[in-house]
Design a protein around this motif. Structure first.
Motif, PDB file in Angstrom:
ATOM      1  N   LEU A  44       0.891  -1.149   0.000  1.00 24.98           N
ATOM      2  CA  LEU A  44       0.000   0.000   0.000  1.00 24.98           C
ATOM      3  C   LEU A  44       0.928   1.197   0.000  1.00 24.98           C
ATOM      4  CD1 LEU A  44      -2.381  -1.435   2.693  1.00 24.98           C
ATOM      5  CD2 LEU A  44      -2.713  -1.351   0.202  1.00 24.98           C
ATOM      6  N   ASP A  45       0.394   2.367   0.045  1.00 20.44           N
ATOM      7  CA  ASP A  45       1.270   3.539   0.091  1.00 20.44           C
ATOM      8  C   ASP A  45       2.182   3.467   1.307  1.00 20.44           C
ATOM      9  OD1 ASP A  45      -0.484   6.351  -1.382  1.00 20.44           O
ATOM     10  OD2 ASP A  45       0.311   4.483  -2.184  1.00 20.44           O
ATOM     11  N   SER A  46       3.383   3.919   1.115  1.00 21.79           N
ATOM     12  CA  SER A  46       4.333   3.886   2.213  1.00 21.79           C
ATOM     13  C   SER A  46       4.543   5.312   2.687  1.00 21.79           C
ATOM     14  CB  SER A  46       5.647   3.295   1.718  1.00 21.79           C
ATOM     15  OG  SER A  46       6.691   3.691   2.554  1.00 21.79           O
ATOM     16  N   SER A  48       7.257   6.118   4.400  1.00 21.97           N
ATOM     17  CA  SER A  48       8.692   6.393   4.466  1.00 21.97           C
ATOM     18  C   SER A  48       9.121   7.148   3.211  1.00 21.97           C
ATOM     19  CB  SER A  48       9.482   5.094   4.569  1.00 21.97           C
ATOM     20  OG  SER A  48       9.330   4.349   3.386  1.00 21.97           O
ATOM     21  N   SER A  50      12.231   8.519   0.600  1.00 23.00           N
ATOM     22  CA  SER A  50      13.556   8.091   0.158  1.00 23.00           C
ATOM     23  C   SER A  50      14.536   9.237   0.340  1.00 23.00           C
ATOM     24  CB  SER A  50      13.522   7.721  -1.323  1.00 23.00           C
ATOM     25  OG  SER A  50      12.457   6.847  -1.560  1.00 23.00           O
TER      26      SER A  50
ATOM     27  N   SER B 258       5.080   4.797  -5.244  1.00 24.14           N
ATOM     28  CA  SER B 258       5.060   4.680  -3.775  1.00 24.14           C
ATOM     29  C   SER B 258       5.425   3.264  -3.346  1.00 24.14           C
ATOM     30  CB  SER B 258       3.664   5.049  -3.252  1.00 24.14           C
ATOM     31  OG  SER B 258       2.688   4.244  -3.890  1.00 24.14           O
ATOM     32  N   GLU B 259       5.001   2.293  -4.120  1.00 27.55           N
ATOM     33  CA  GLU B 259       5.358   0.897  -3.820  1.00 27.55           C
ATOM     34  C   GLU B 259       6.862   0.673  -4.008  1.00 27.55           C
ATOM     35  OE1 GLU B 259       4.201  -1.768  -2.577  1.00 27.55           O
ATOM     36  OE2 GLU B 259       5.130  -3.493  -3.567  1.00 27.55           O
ATOM     37  N   LYS B 261       9.189   2.870  -3.665  1.00 25.11           N
ATOM     38  CA  LYS B 261       9.860   3.535  -2.543  1.00 25.11           C
ATOM     39  C   LYS B 261       9.759   2.714  -1.275  1.00 25.11           C
ATOM     40  CE  LYS B 261       9.806   8.353  -3.891  1.00 25.11           C
ATOM     41  NZ  LYS B 261       8.879   9.484  -4.120  1.00 25.11           N
ATOM     42  N   LYS B 262       8.563   2.204  -1.039  1.00 23.56           N
ATOM     43  CA  LYS B 262       8.329   1.422   0.179  1.00 23.56           C
ATOM     44  C   LYS B 262       9.238   0.196   0.192  1.00 23.56           C
ATOM     45  CE  LYS B 262       4.622  -1.346   2.268  1.00 23.56           C
ATOM     46  NZ  LYS B 262       5.276  -2.619   1.989  1.00 23.56           N
ATOM     47  N   GLN B 263       9.305  -0.498  -0.914  1.00 21.62           N
ATOM     48  CA  GLN B 263      10.102  -1.733  -0.939  1.00 21.62           C
ATOM     49  C   GLN B 263      11.587  -1.424  -0.890  1.00 21.62           C
ATOM     50  OE1 GLN B 263       8.679  -4.382  -0.322  1.00 21.62           O
ATOM     51  NE2 GLN B 263       6.576  -4.305  -1.124  1.00 21.62           N
ATOM     52  N   LEU B 264      11.978  -0.330  -1.510  1.00 16.74           N
ATOM     53  CA  LEU B 264      13.383   0.074  -1.456  1.00 16.74           C
ATOM     54  C   LEU B 264      13.789   0.358  -0.014  1.00 16.74           C
ATOM     55  CD1 LEU B 264      15.988   0.959  -3.019  1.00 16.74           C
ATOM     56  CD2 LEU B 264      15.038   3.261  -3.040  1.00 16.74           C
ATOM     57  N   GLU B 265      12.966   1.119   0.688  1.00 15.13           N
ATOM     58  CA  GLU B 265      13.280   1.450   2.082  1.00 15.13           C
ATOM     59  C   GLU B 265      13.294   0.200   2.947  1.00 15.13           C
ATOM     60  OE1 GLU B 265      14.396   4.298   3.065  1.00 15.13           O
ATOM     61  OE2 GLU B 265      14.128   5.058   1.020  1.00 15.13           O
ATOM     62  N   ASP B 266      12.332  -0.662   2.679  1.00 10.94           N
ATOM     63  CA  ASP B 266      12.249  -1.908   3.426  1.00 10.94           C
ATOM     64  C   ASP B 266      13.528  -2.733   3.236  1.00 10.94           C
ATOM     65  OD1 ASP B 266      10.690  -3.712   5.006  1.00 10.94           O
ATOM     66  OD2 ASP B 266      10.497  -4.971   3.213  1.00 10.94           O
ATOM     67  N   LYS B 268      16.489  -1.594   2.288  1.00 11.09           N
ATOM     68  CA  LYS B 268      17.603  -0.887   2.930  1.00 11.09           C
ATOM     69  C   LYS B 268      17.635  -1.186   4.420  1.00 11.09           C
ATOM     70  CE  LYS B 268      18.066   3.276   0.001  1.00 11.09           C
ATOM     71  NZ  LYS B 268      17.713   4.720  -0.048  1.00 11.09           N
TER      72      LYS B 268
END
Lengths: 536, 536
Positions: A44-46, A48, A50, B258-259, B261-266, B268
Motif C-alpha cells: 500500500l502507500d508507504s 517512508s 527516500s 510509492s510501492e 519507494k516502500k520496498q526500497l526502504e524496506d 535498505k
C-alpha cells in the motif's frame, strides 16, 4: 598490463584482500552466499520517504562483482585492441604501417582468415532457414539432392517443422538422436541422446559445468598449464580455484599422472576440495594429442580420486600426425569397463573447430554421463532458464557428427573439401613449426593436433629489462613488438599460463597457405632484429 | 511440489541455513569468495600418494552449487514435464486422453503453435548462410530482389564476408550500426553502435548484467511481482536478493512509485544495497503497457536513488490497444533531458517476440548507456569470454530493427504478414480475456501488450484443501487438472509470484486463431466442472 598466471594470481589474492578489508563490516554478519527473496508485504502507500540526493555513480569498478574484475581472457585482450587500432590506422592511412594487413593468429577462427565453409553443411542450413523453397524447381538447380533430402529429414525431426521455435531445452530430440548415433559410430560404444545438451558453442557448456560444480573458492578445478583461458575465466567468474597441473614441455607437452597427484595433494593440503579434472585433447594452446594409455591412466586417476572428468574434445577432427589418433575419453572409459556408475564424464564438442570451423554459428554440445538423475535434472533446469541454443547451430552440430557418406551426391566434393583443409593445416603446422625452430633461442613442439603452436622464446636479459621498464610481461612485450613490426597478432604465453620464468606465445596455424611464406619471412626478420637489439 | 514465491523464499532460506550448518567448519576460515589460482611449483615427480579408495559419488545434490539448487524456472517446470508425458502417451495410444493434442500456452513460442516466419527475414538469413548462390540466376526466381540486395549489404558489413567467423565480441559492427539507426528512428534520439551488445536472445544479456551487478546476497534487484522468472532464476544463480515490488492488479497491473519507494526502504532497512530496478514493458506475465508519465516517474526514481534501470523491452512491437503506445525508457530519459551522465540504463531486445517470434534463432541485443568506460570494458571482457553471439541471430536482430520500407519489393507482403499477425494477436487476446472474465470467480485484466493473460482465479476452500492434500499450490493444482482435462498447458501464478493468498495462471495468446473457440469452450467446460466439484 599483463602478468603471467601465477604472478597474476598473487596480485588477485592481494586485491581480494583489499576488498575484504573494505567490505569487512558488510561481510561479517552474513549467512553463506545464498540468494534469497526478501519477504515483504505487498504494497500500500508507504509513508517512508527516500533519501533523494546527489550521489556517486551507481556502478563503478569498486562496486561491480569482483569476480568479473578478476576474470581475464587474453585471446581477445590488450594485444587485439592494439591490432584493431592498427587496422583502423591502416584503413584510414594505407601505407602508414610497415605491413599492409593485420593477420589475426590470436584466435582459432578459420573462416576469418579465408577458410571456406563446407558447402553441404551450408546448403542444409540455408534450406532449413527458408523451408518454403524446398519444393520449388529452381532449388534443385541450386542445391545438391542430398542436401535437400537432409533438410527434409531434419525438418521432419522438428515439431511442426518450426525452425523458428524454441526447441526442447537440451536441443531438438531428433538432432540429438543423430549426434548420439555419430558418437556411437566414432567410439563403438553406445551413446544416449538424453545425455546430449546442445549449446551455443562449447563455451556456455563449460560455464554450465563450472556453475554446477563450484560452490566457493574452496572448490578447485585441476586445469592444465598452459590452458585455454576460457577455463581460468569461467572458474574466476564462478568463484572457484584453479588448481594448475603443468604439462611437460620437454616431452611434447606430456601429461604426467605424477604431476596430477602432486598438485591434487598440494591443493588438498591447502583445504581445497578438487571437484574435477579438465583435460584438453588435442591440446590448446599446446597441440599435443594424448596417447591411449595416457588417457587410460587419466581415467583411472579420476575414478580413484572421485573427480569429474571434463574432456574438452573440440579438436577431435584436428589430428595431423599419422602416429596419433583421437580417442574420446568416453571410449577409453568404456573400453576399460567403466560405465555410468563408475565415472562422471563430460565431453565438449563444438562446430567451431575441426575442418568445418563454423565459429560464427555457435553450435556445440556436451555429452554428460555418470551423473545421478537428480543432478542431471539440475543441469536440465539451468539449461531451461536460457530456453535453448540456436537451431541453426543445433542442426550444424548434427551435421558435423553425421556428414555425407559414400554414395551420397555430395560425398566426393565434401571429402575433397575436408581433406583439402586438413592436409593444408598439417602442412601449415609443419612449416610454422620448422620456422619457429629455426629462430635463435626458440624451440617449438610439434602441433600433433588442434590449431596452434606454442613456441618457447628465450629472451635476452636486456629484453626482459626493457619489458619491465615498459611494465609488460616479457612475452607480451615481444608479441607487441612483433605486431607493430609485422602485423601478425599472437597471444603471449602469460595469457595461458606457463612455468614461471619461461616465455611463450600462441600462434594459430590458420592463415591461408599462400600467406605462410611471407609470414615466415616477416617473423624471421623481426626475430633477428629483436635479438640484435636486445642481445646481452 | 511448487510453492508460491514468498513461501519458497522462506524454505530456501531455511535450506540455506541447513547448508550453513553442514559447511560451517569449512566456511569459517575463508576470505571473501574470490576465485584464485593456487600458486604452486611446476611438477617434478611427487612422493605423496593419493588416498585411492571407494568413496561417495563425486557429485550429488548435497555437493553441487546451492545457487543452482535454488534457481527455479516455472515456464519449463513440472507442468511441462507432465505435458510431455501426456503427449508421448497420446502418440503411443491415440484416443487415450480426453483431447487430441497438447496446446502449449505456457511459453511465448509463437512458431511452435503455427505462426509463420516473416518471409523477407528468412530469405535474407538463408542467403547469408549460403552466399555462393547469391549470383546464380535461379536465385532470382526464388528470392525477392530486396532480400538479395540486403544479403549483399550485410555480407559487405562482415569482414571477409565470413558469416562462419567469430565476430567482434559485441557483434558485427555494421549490424550494430543498423540497429543503432533503427533505435534512433524509433526514439528520435541518437543511439551509439558501440553501446550495442548482440547476444543469443535476451536471456544471456540479462545474465550478464546480473553477473556484473551482484556481489553477494546483500545486493538486491527490485523486480516486479508478478515477474518473468528469468529474473528470479538469474538473481538466484548469481547469488543476489530479489527485492519484490508488487504490481497493482486492481489498476490493470499498475506500477506505483510509492510501492517502489516502500520496498526500497524496506530492503535498505534489512541491510540490502539495491543496485537496479527491473521493469518489463510491455509486461510479462501481466500484459500492461506503461503510460508515458509513469515511465517518467520511474526514470526519476532511478535517477534519484542511483539505481540502474534494467528495461526489458522485448515486447516493444506487441501493443494491442489504440490508447497505448510503446516508448523506450531511453527515449523517455532523453526527453527528460537526462543523458549519459545522469542514468545507467540497459534496454533488452530480442528477435523471439514482436510479430517476428523467431525464438529458435536466439538473437537479441542490449543497449548499454550511462556506464563509465571502465565498467563498459568489464562488460566487453565478459562478452569476449564467450566470443560472440550467433551470426544468423545477429543478422536477424539487425533486420527486425530495419525491416523493408515503403517502395521495397517485399514491403507489401511484409506489411501484410506483420499486420496479419499483430491484428490476429489482438483479437485472440480479447477473445481469451472475455472468456476468462466469463468464468465464475475469475477476473482478468486486459492484455494491452506482450503475449500473455494473467487471470486471477478465486478458488473455493475445498479446492485449496484438496491442493494441500496433494502437496501442491492451489494454482498449480488447478493448472494440472486443466491440463489433464483439456490438454491446455498454462503456468501457475506461483511461478511468477503473486500477492500471497491470491491465485493466477499465465496463458499465452498464441494458439492459432482457428483453435481459439475450441480452447475457450474446453476451458469453460473444465472450469465449470472444477467449480462444481469443489464448490464450498
Amino acid at each position: 598490463m599483463r602478468r603471467f598466471v601465477i604472478g597474476r594470481a598473487k596480485s588477485l589474492l592481494n586485491r581480494s584482500y583489499q576488498y575484504h578489508c573494505q567490505d569487512q563490516a558488510l561481510l561479517r554478519p552474513l549467512a553463506p552466499s545464498h540468494s534469497r527473496f526478501l519477504s515483504s508485504t505487498p504494497g500500500l502507500d508507504s509513508s517512508s520517504t527516500s533519501s533523494a540526493s546527489s550521489m556517486a555513480p551507481p556502478v563503478s569498478l569498486d562496486t561491480i562483482n569482483p569476480k568479473v574484475l578478476e576474470c581475464e581472457y587474453a585471446v581477445r585482450g590488450e594485444i587485439v585492441t592494439l591490432a584493431q587500432r592498427l587496422q583502423d590506422e591502416l584503413k584510414a592511412k594505407p601505407g602508414s604501417q610497415p605491413f599492409d594487413e593485420i593477420l589475426y593468429c590470436n584466435i582459432g577462427n578459420p573462416q576469418s582468415l579465408g577458410q571456406q565453409p563446407i558447402a553441404f553443411f551450408r546448403e542444409v542450413i540455408a534450406l532449413c532457414d527458408h523451408p518454403s523453397i524446398l519444393d520449388k524447381s529452381e532449388t534443385q538447380g541450386l542445391f545438391s539432392a542430398d542436401a535437400i533430402e537432409r533438410a527434409w529429414q531434419i525438418l521432419d525431426q522438428i515439431p511442426g517443422r518450426a525452425t523458428g521455435a524454441y526447441s526442447h531445452s537440451q536441443g531438438v530430440k531428433g538432432l540429438r538422436d543423430t549426434i548420439a548415433a555419430g558418437i556411437e559410430a566414432r567410439d563403438g560404444f553406445p551413446a544416449n541422446p538424453n545425455d546430449i545438451f546442445l549449446t551455443d558453442g562449447a563455451s556456455p557448456a563449460v560455464h554450465m559445468m563450472m556453475q554446477l560444480l563450484i560452490r566457493s573458492e574452496k572448490d578447485g578445478m585441476l586445469c592444465p598449464i598452459p590452458q585455454y583461458p576460457l577455463y581460468s575465466a569461467s572458474i574466476a567468474l564462478h568463484g572457484g580455484s584453479l588448481v594448475p597441473y603443468y604439462l611437460d614441455e620437454a616431452t611434447g607437452w606430456g601429461l604426467e599422472i605424477s604431476e596430477l597427484k602432486k598438485q591434487l595433494e598440494d591443493a588438498k593440503s591447502k583445504g581445497i576440495t578438487v571437484r574435477a579434472l579438465v583435460v584438453i585433447n588435442p591440446g590448446n594452446p599446446t597441440g599435443q594429442v594424448l596417447a591411449e594409455d595416457n588417457q587410460r591412466a587419466i581415467v583411472e586417476f579420476c575414478k580413484q580420486e572421485g573427480l569429474v572428468l571434463l574432456a574438452d574434445e573440440v579438436y577431435q577432427e584436428n589430428v595431423y600426425v599419422p602416429e596419433k589418433k583421437f580417442h574420446s575419453f568416453k571410449k577409453i572409459a568404456r573400453s576399460m569397463g567403466y560405465g555410468e556408475e563408475d565415472i562422471c564424464l563430460v565431453s565438449f564438442q563444438s562446430v567451431s573447430k575441426g575442418y568445418y570451423g563454423e565459429c560464427g554459428k555457435r553450435g556445440g554440445y556436451m555429452e554428460v554421463t555418470g551423473f545421478s538423475p537428480e543432478v542431471r535434472e539440475q543441469i536440465y533446469k539451468v539449461a531451461s532458464v536460457n530456453l535453448c541454443s540456436n537451431i541453426s547451430g543445433q542442426i550444424l552440430a548434427s551435421l558435423v557428427m553425421s556428414p555425407p557418406k559414400v554414395g551420397d551426391e555430395s560425398y566426393e566434393s565434401y571429402s575433397a573439401e575436408k581433406d583439402g583443409i586438413l592436409s593444408s593445416l598439417a602442412r601449415r603446422a609443419k612449416t610454422l613449426e620448422d620456422a619457429f625452430n629455426n629462430l635463435e633461442g626458440v624451440t617449438c613442439n610439434k602441433a600433433e593436433g588442434a590449431m596452434y603452436l606454442f613456441p618457447r622464446i628465450r629472451l635476452p636479459q636486456k629484453a626482459i629489462k626493457a619489458a619491465e621498464a615498459a611494465k609488460k610481461a616479457p612475452d607480451a612485450f615481444y608479441c607487441q613488438r612483433l605486431l607493430n613490426a609485422t602485423g601478425v597478432v599472437v597471444v603471449p604465453g602469460s595469457g595461458f599460463g606457463q612455468v614461471p620464468g619461461t616465455w611463450h606465445f600462441r600462434c594459430t596455424i590458420l592463415p591461408q597457405e599462400d600467406k605462410i611464406p611471407a609470414i615466415v619471412s616477416r617473423l624471421t626478420e623481426f626475430h633477428k632484429s629483436f635479438m640484435d637489439e636486445f642481445r646481452d
